[in-house]
Enzyme design. Structure first.
Site, mmCIF file in Angstrom:
data_model
loop_
_atom_site.group_PDB
_atom_site.id
_atom_site.type_symbol
_atom_site.label_atom_id
_atom_site.label_comp_id
_atom_site.label_asym_id
_atom_site.label_seq_id
_atom_site.Cartn_x
_atom_site.Cartn_y
_atom_site.Cartn_z
ATOM 1 N N HIS A 3 0.831 -1.207 0.000
ATOM 2 C CA HIS A 3 0.000 0.000 0.000
ATOM 3 C C HIS A 3 0.871 1.266 0.000
ATOM 4 C CE1 HIS A 3 -3.779 2.208 1.143
ATOM 5 N NE2 HIS A 3 -2.874 3.054 1.624
ATOM 6 N N GLU A 4 1.759 1.359 0.978
ATOM 7 C CA GLU A 4 2.610 2.560 1.067
ATOM 8 C C GLU A 4 3.573 2.595 -0.119
ATOM 9 O OE1 GLU A 4 1.478 4.606 3.023
ATOM 10 O OE2 GLU A 4 0.357 3.301 4.393
ATOM 11 N N HIS A 22 1.804 4.368 -2.906
ATOM 12 C CA HIS A 22 1.912 5.825 -2.740
ATOM 13 C C HIS A 22 3.300 6.302 -3.163
ATOM 14 C CE1 HIS A 22 -1.875 6.762 -0.790
ATOM 15 N NE2 HIS A 22 -1.684 5.906 0.196
ATOM 16 N N GLU A 40 -4.650 7.589 -3.482
ATOM 17 C CA GLU A 40 -5.181 6.370 -2.888
ATOM 18 C C GLU A 40 -5.442 5.309 -3.956
ATOM 19 O OE1 GLU A 40 -5.036 6.669 0.335
ATOM 20 O OE2 GLU A 40 -5.875 4.713 0.892
#
EC number: 3.4.17.19
Lengths: 505, 505
Positions: free
Chosen positions: A269-270, A273, A299
């Site tokens: 997830h990170e 980003h 997102e």
């Protein structure tokens, strides 16, 4: 270009570069505080962050900034500017005008209020005491209502708040999108709950060595193309990504001894980003455009890598062997199929941040509808718990046993971040819609993932999204990539197909 | 106090606090760059550091600062101020006046010159090419000569540079002190070289596990009272200490697989710097006084802990067992006495940073005498290698085989830091002189160390030195503690006694 235009442009560029430098320093001060700064320095650190934030805010609303913007915005001059300069001017004007409209003493007051509210909220959540937080929350809501008056109302009052996080997003658009999504996800969730063939994820909750968790996380980040020469992975209480500049985009995760998937999925997830911020074009460095274009698009990238790639069958077709070989004691008897189903378990739980790919959207819709009621229908803060609980019952089929697990669970409102929540679901919808185009343009999409060849996917996203930073609006991007506006059916189709198969509906 | 004085004082305090906050941010940006910042962010990071440095410099010479200083320095007002406010005003005035005297474009030019010179020096050192560095070094020297004219000459021209690092230190004082020291250390070194009973330190150069090196380093730091709640230990190419504020004082070390003592002694050394900064009184936080009072006093603390404590027989009487048990393969057959002698081996080597406790001072005296010749006798830069080599032959009995191991070895001159070198030896002399008093006031000094009870020593130093930060000058401190001015005989006595015993002279 005339001499004078060149001069003003050069001064303007210097000023925005200076603002970028302040943001870099602030980014590092914040990162450090969350990853390992000594406890006893925290108070002075808060002062330092406060001071630099004030300085950078002053620059963004300075007379100097005002005069550059005024001059460069004159149409006969604006038209001569490059695309990047035009977008920079527009971006700065937006912030300048927003800030100019509110009296400085109100901004000061709001800043103290939300800083203080953080502590009050934490305590109220801890004590399961909504009344303890209510007066302060009411004050924050009132100040936001006031700010809407200062900033001006476009269509509905809540639109003014939404626009801060997702430029040009409106209640009219979101109502249609969320109603459609809800109408497809609520019945899907009901079917899933009624399924007699549910996954078992108990084996994911054994003891997993933390060093090995780190090893697989680092490996997967490398696989997806995260550049460790332009970033680093650390640990923090809550995972986050922070881009100081495209050459320095850091991520964190948190390892839990009895949860294998938490750190893996938070790294993906990170990492998503971070891929965005690392691949912003060098032309944009030092301008206000060297960041993600909106919370929703940002997102979409974290959720694309975490969910669409990281929770796919083809992904684990390739990577499960490696995971199994790292944890033979725990996974030797677990098949790929059992693992894939476990990683995609759906549960209608109470807590947003623990929610799966499907129910997450329902958690968001609850919040969106409540925020809209607060600002468009003057819903009283005192009534929030009641409304919250009834919406949870309606959409998720559960009622929170207390406010700590209900209306008090999220940090956002204590910081005054009304309008933010929608971004999370927008991310899911954008991601599904973009993936649909990607599958057409890259027919090898699934084969590549199944072969552990993720870099062409990263390249495609860099080309279509990442490199532009904030120099395209979310709707420009989505239109350019997919040829249509935001369409929630792609997400609903994706979820229906995925869960129909997993839950044998 | 009048209303007006209160107001100006309050604005002045706010301004110096703001300056402190900038320094905290700059400290962190620098620390991060040296401990783990991603390589690809380095260029933007340099910009950010440059921008914030310029901002803080502008504040320190701002009209605002000038008007506060002027007002608060009027004797009828100054006399009403507290000691801390008086010292803050004096400190700010000193920097303000120094900066005002030099035209800004000269400062700008010097700053670019010394930044560029760093790279040129590195290359010249690498290629053993003094001529490659000479023109730029000559320019740096010339600009320093110019600055001396701007700043004004007190007694000799070199005094003006010395005063920047060690307030009130003069050539007159240092000549006397260094001549005395030289007259005692040069013969001592000759005797040591002629000794037939020399230590053997080859066992220190075996392979030592890095994790265990870290373990002993952390343990010793804890023993000396380094507060890990107000600091942290990291790794960097060259060890350093940096105080962001008294609640956040970080140190680094560097572990070498084939050198047991390097990391241990550098941890004690940087730990000594850090104890100073961690124990500065809370009253001084946010003023220009919340730092060590001079380079010499700072160095006295690092060298006290590294050498006087950390290279003492009583210290290893207590801690050697632990070290031995960590490294049984390497140290099982090494006695305490053999270890103690090895850790105190004297070698007349060419390189300052590798020098032992005794010869270190001779390396410094060479540099002091050369710098004095440059600024007081107009020694030409072209003649530096010749002078350097002849002084090494005279004091250390060796001639560098090339300039890389001679005049090009130190980074200082490329940064324009003329006047700095003396601090290292001042540190040794201050440390020995302070220890002499400590032994009188704390008769249990040696027993405590032998019992591993280092905290009373830290407390005594906190009380006499650390807490005052920059609110006492070096000479005030030394006079208050020891009752006399700087006296080189304490260091000479200490070294003579120590090495007479080790080398059985």
């Amino acid at each position: 270009m005339e001499q004078n235009v060149e001069q003003v442009l050069s001064s303007f560029r210097q000023l925005v570069r200076k603002i970028s430098s302040y943001h870099e320093a602030l980014g590092l001060l914040g990162w450090d505080l969350r990853t390992g700064a000594p406890r006893k320095g925290a108070e002075m650190r808060a002062d330092t962050i406060g001071m630099l934030s004030t300085e950078v805010f002053k620059l963004s609303i300075s007379e100097e900034m005002g005069s550059y913007i005024d001059f460069l915005s004159r149409s006969e001059i604006f038209d001569q500017l490059s695309d990047i300069d035009q977008r920079s001017v527009t971006e700065c004007r937006k912030e300048y005008e927003r800030s100019q409209k509110v009296p400085p003493e109100k901004i000061q007051k709001y800043s103290s209020l939300t800083t203080h509210a953080q502590t009050v909220w934490e305590e109220a959540k801890h004590n399961n005491d909504f009344q303890g937080f209510e007066p302060m929350l009411a004050e924050i809501v009132d100040m936001n209502r006031e700010f809407i008056d200062y900033w001006g109302v476009k269509d509905t009052r809540y639109d003014t708040l939404l626009d801060m996080y997702e430029p040009d997003m409106t209640v009219a658009k979101l109502d249609a999108v969320f109603d459609r999504l809800k109408s497809r996800l609520v019945p899907l969730l009901q079917k899933i709950q009624e399924s007699s063939d549910k996954p078992d994820n108990s084996f994911l909750k054994q003891e997993y060595d933390l060093k090995k968790q780190e090893e697989i996380g680092l490996f997967l980040l490398e696989q997806m193309g995260y550049d460790f020469q332009a970033g680093r992975l650390d640990e923090s209480e809550h995972p986050f990504a922070t881009g100081l500049n495209p050459g320095d985009v850091r991520i964190t995760t948190h390892y839990y001894p009895e949860d294998l998937m938490s750190a893996i999925f938070s790294s993906l997830h990170e990492g998503g980003h971070a891929l965005y911020e690392q691949n912003i074009s060098a032309d944009l460095v030092g301008t206000p455009l060297a960041t993600g274009t909106s919370m929703g698009i940002h997102e979409s990238q974290s959720r694309f890598w975490e969910n669409i790639v990281g929770r796919s069958r083809v992904f684990w077709d390739h990577y499960y062997d490696k995971l199994q070989s790292l944890f033979p004691d725990q996974l030797a008897d677990v098949t790929k199929e059992q693992f894939y189903r476990a990683a995609n378990m759906v549960e209608n739980s109470l807590i947003r941040i623990e929610a799966d790919e499907l129910t997450y959207n329902l958690h968001i819709i609850v919040r969106y509808e409540i925020e809209k009621m607060i600002f468009n229908e003057n819903l009283a803060v005192a009534d929030l718990p009641k409304v919250w609980n009834s919406k949870y019952e309606e959409y998720l089929g559960i009622t929170p046993p207390n406010d700590a697990q209900g209306v008090l669970q999220d940090v956002h409102w204590s910081g005054g971040d009304f309008g933010y929540f929608a971004s999370y679901s927008l991310g899911n919808m954008y991601a599904a819609q973009i993936t649909q185009t990607m599958r057409k343009e890259l027919p090898e999409f699934e084969q590549w993932i199944a072969a552990g060849d993720l870099l062409p996917i990263k390249e495609w996203l860099s080309d279509k999204i990442y490199r532009y930073g904030k120099s395209r609006t979310p709707s420009e991007l989505i239109m350019a990539i997919t040829g249509e506006e935001l369409n929630p059916d792609y997400l609903a189709d994706y979820l229906e197909e995925k869960y129909t198969e997993i839950y044998k509906l």
